[in-house]
Design a protein around this motif. Sequence first.
Motif, PDB file in Angstrom:
ATOM      1  N   SER A 150       0.849  -1.192   0.000  1.00  0.00           N
ATOM      2  CA  SER A 150       0.000   0.000   0.000  1.00  0.00           C
ATOM      3  C   SER A 150       0.882   1.237   0.000  1.00  0.00           C
ATOM      4  N   LEU A 151       0.468   2.250  -0.752  1.00  0.00           N
ATOM      5  CA  LEU A 151       1.197   3.520  -0.782  1.00  0.00           C
ATOM      6  C   LEU A 151       0.761   4.377   0.396  1.00  0.00           C
ATOM      7  N   GLY A 152       1.712   4.691   1.267  1.00  0.00           N
ATOM      8  CA  GLY A 152       1.397   5.450   2.466  1.00  0.00           C
ATOM      9  C   GLY A 152       1.211   6.936   2.208  1.00  0.00           C
ATOM     10  N   HIS A 153       0.300   7.523   2.938  1.00  0.00           N
ATOM     11  CA  HIS A 153       0.040   8.973   3.023  1.00  0.00           C
ATOM     12  C   HIS A 153       0.469   9.744   1.776  1.00  0.00           C
ATOM     13  N   LEU A 154      -0.281   9.602   0.701  1.00  0.00           N
ATOM     14  CA  LEU A 154       0.104  10.112  -0.616  1.00  0.00           C
ATOM     15  C   LEU A 154       0.515  11.585  -0.597  1.00  0.00           C
ATOM     16  N   ASP A 155      -0.225  12.440   0.104  1.00  0.00           N
ATOM     17  CA  ASP A 155       0.145  13.866   0.136  1.00  0.00           C
ATOM     18  C   ASP A 155       0.770  14.267   1.479  1.00  0.00           C
ATOM     19  N   TYR A 156       1.589  13.392   1.994  1.00  0.00           N
ATOM     20  CA  TYR A 156       2.292  13.556   3.274  1.00  0.00           C
ATOM     21  C   TYR A 156       3.034  14.890   3.374  1.00  0.00           C
ATOM     22  N   ILE A 157       3.568  15.362   2.266  1.00  0.00           N
ATOM     23  CA  ILE A 157       4.428  16.540   2.299  1.00  0.00           C
ATOM     24  C   ILE A 157       3.720  17.779   2.825  1.00  0.00           C
ATOM     25  N   ILE A 158       2.394  17.832   2.718  1.00  0.00           N
ATOM     26  CA  ILE A 158       1.701  19.044   3.172  1.00  0.00           C
ATOM     27  C   ILE A 158       1.724  19.186   4.691  1.00  0.00           C
ATOM     28  N   ARG A 159       2.142  18.155   5.409  1.00  0.00           N
ATOM     29  CA  ARG A 159       2.333  18.305   6.860  1.00  0.00           C
ATOM     30  C   ARG A 159       3.441  19.303   7.164  1.00  0.00           C
ATOM     31  N   TYR A 160       4.416  19.403   6.268  1.00  0.00           N
ATOM     32  CA  TYR A 160       5.677  20.073   6.598  1.00  0.00           C
ATOM     33  C   TYR A 160       6.030  21.239   5.683  1.00  0.00           C
ATOM     34  N   GLY A 161       5.227  21.489   4.653  1.00  0.00           N
ATOM     35  CA  GLY A 161       5.508  22.599   3.759  1.00  0.00           C
ATOM     36  C   GLY A 161       5.490  23.933   4.476  1.00  0.00           C
ATOM     37  N   PRO A 162       6.043  24.971   3.869  1.00  0.00           N
ATOM     38  CA  PRO A 162       6.127  26.293   4.514  1.00  0.00           C
ATOM     39  C   PRO A 162       4.790  26.801   5.040  1.00  0.00           C
ATOM     40  N   ASN A 163       3.712  26.543   4.311  1.00  0.00           N
ATOM     41  CA  ASN A 163       2.381  26.957   4.748  1.00  0.00           C
ATOM     42  C   ASN A 163       1.438  25.771   4.934  1.00  0.00           C
ATOM     43  N   LYS A 164       2.042  24.600   5.099  1.00  0.00           N
ATOM     44  CA  LYS A 164       1.264  23.359   5.235  1.00  0.00           C
ATOM     45  C   LYS A 164       0.250  23.261   4.088  1.00  0.00           C
ATOM     46  N   ASN A 165      -1.034  23.190   4.410  1.00  0.00           N
ATOM     47  CA  ASN A 165      -2.031  23.006   3.333  1.00  0.00           C
ATOM     48  C   ASN A 165      -2.850  24.259   3.055  1.00  0.00           C
ATOM     49  N   ILE A 166      -2.385  25.414   3.522  1.00  0.00           N
ATOM     50  CA  ILE A 166      -3.148  26.645   3.309  1.00  0.00           C
ATOM     51  C   ILE A 166      -3.345  26.910   1.816  1.00  0.00           C
ATOM     52  N   ASN A 167      -2.298  26.697   1.029  1.00  0.00           N
ATOM     53  CA  ASN A 167      -2.373  26.949  -0.407  1.00  0.00           C
ATOM     54  C   ASN A 167      -2.507  25.678  -1.235  1.00  0.00           C
ATOM     55  N   TYR A 168      -2.624  24.552  -0.557  1.00  0.00           N
ATOM     56  CA  TYR A 168      -2.645  23.260  -1.252  1.00  0.00           C
ATOM     57  C   TYR A 168      -4.006  22.983  -1.859  1.00  0.00           C
ATOM     58  N   ARG A 169      -4.024  22.725  -3.146  1.00  0.00           N
ATOM     59  CA  ARG A 169      -5.228  22.302  -3.863  1.00  0.00           C
ATOM     60  C   ARG A 169      -4.855  21.075  -4.683  1.00  0.00           C
ATOM     61  N   PRO A 170      -5.406  19.907  -4.387  1.00  0.00           N
ATOM     62  CA  PRO A 170      -5.052  18.714  -5.166  1.00  0.00           C
ATOM     63  C   PRO A 170      -5.181  18.918  -6.669  1.00  0.00           C
ATOM     64  N   ALA A 171      -6.161  19.750  -7.094  1.00  0.00           N
ATOM     65  CA  ALA A 171      -6.353  19.975  -8.527  1.00  0.00           C
ATOM     66  C   ALA A 171      -5.100  20.539  -9.197  1.00  0.00           C
ATOM     67  N   ASP A 172      -4.262  21.263  -8.445  1.00  0.00           N
ATOM     68  CA  ASP A 172      -3.049  21.847  -9.015  1.00  0.00           C
ATOM     69  C   ASP A 172      -2.003  20.788  -9.365  1.00  0.00           C
ATOM     70  N   TYR A 173      -2.175  19.585  -8.837  1.00  0.00           N
ATOM     71  CA  TYR A 173      -1.209  18.512  -9.046  1.00  0.00           C
ATOM     72  C   TYR A 173      -1.879  17.257  -9.606  1.00  0.00           C
ATOM     73  N   MET A 174      -3.118  17.390 -10.048  1.00  0.00           N
ATOM     74  CA  MET A 174      -3.922  16.203 -10.322  1.00  0.00           C
ATOM     75  C   MET A 174      -3.403  15.372 -11.479  1.00  0.00           C
ATOM     76  N   ASP A 175      -2.715  15.976 -12.432  1.00  0.00           N
ATOM     77  CA  ASP A 175      -2.156  15.165 -13.515  1.00  0.00           C
ATOM     78  C   ASP A 175      -1.218  14.095 -12.951  1.00  0.00           C
ATOM     79  N   VAL A 176      -0.357  14.499 -12.036  1.00  0.00           N
ATOM     80  CA  VAL A 176       0.598  13.551 -11.459  1.00  0.00           C
ATOM     81  C   VAL A 176      -0.110  12.625 -10.467  1.00  0.00           C
ATOM     82  N   ILE A 177      -0.988  13.180  -9.640  1.00  0.00           N
ATOM     83  CA  ILE A 177      -1.712  12.358  -8.671  1.00  0.00           C
ATOM     84  C   ILE A 177      -2.545  11.303  -9.393  1.00  0.00           C
ATOM     85  N   ASP A 178      -3.193  11.701 -10.472  1.00  0.00           N
ATOM     86  CA  ASP A 178      -3.997  10.748 -11.244  1.00  0.00           C
ATOM     87  C   ASP A 178      -3.112   9.620 -11.786  1.00  0.00           C
TER      88      ASP A 178
END
Length: 267
Positions: A150-178
């Motif tokens: 199983s692939l663990g915590h796919l968007d794990y990085i948003i725990r630690y980014g400079p603004n965490k998930n304040i600016n995070y929108r999955p749609a901005d990365y959906m090509d790769v996530i898909d």
Amino acid sequence: MISDFHVHTSFSGDSRTPPEEQIEAAIRLGMEEICITDHHDYGTRSMTSVDYTLDVPAYLDSVRGLSETYEGQIRVRTGIELGLMLREKEYLTALAGTLRADYIIGSSHFIDGYDVFDRNYYAGRSEHDAYLRYFESTLARIEAMDCFDSLGHLDYIIRYGPNKNINYRPADYMDVIDAILHVLIRKGKALECNTAGFKYGLGHPHPYEEILSRYREIGGELLTVGSDGHRPHEVGGYFAETREILIASGFRYYTVFHDRKPEFIPL
């Protein structure tokens, strides 16, 4: 109660909790089983001050011993969380082929020589580029390696980014996530729903709800659930809320692994 298949103990470099305390927490919650999945991020000693490597045989023997100790109270499964890195592909492939374990999580924790917890990873990059690099690295790793269930915590990085998930929108990365989701389905790998996003104040599981819904929409069925708990009060954390999220996302079952074979459990 949903069984917790992502739990850390004092075998992991980032936990001081004896495994017995994690198991007993699961018993109090009424779980039928728990899987201990301590960290083994081989090849990372030069990248971090924390030792995330295990004496794997001794670790698995200890967990199997606990399974016998708690027989009749709860089923204790043997697991491990492997840190995926392309440069360690040969080692990880050989290790996974010989492990006597029930379950292997594959996770991305280190990118370009840095723990993503490390502020140096973000230096000189926009937050968007740092996150995109994480997703692209994860895609490359799961395309190249089969050493996990199983692939663990796919968007794990948003725990630690400079603004965490304040600016995070999955749609901005959906090509790769898909693309990640399609690779998991094609290879018969599970996606983990990791509830620690709530613990970290993100207000969402890992991955976000729209990613879970997309995974189900394109045919994803193998879905594991874990708290990523490092302390007893974190075991089974936010599982009630997560169960409702999973049902709303179209899931009727979640997945556990026994002898690295998936089994479906009704939500």
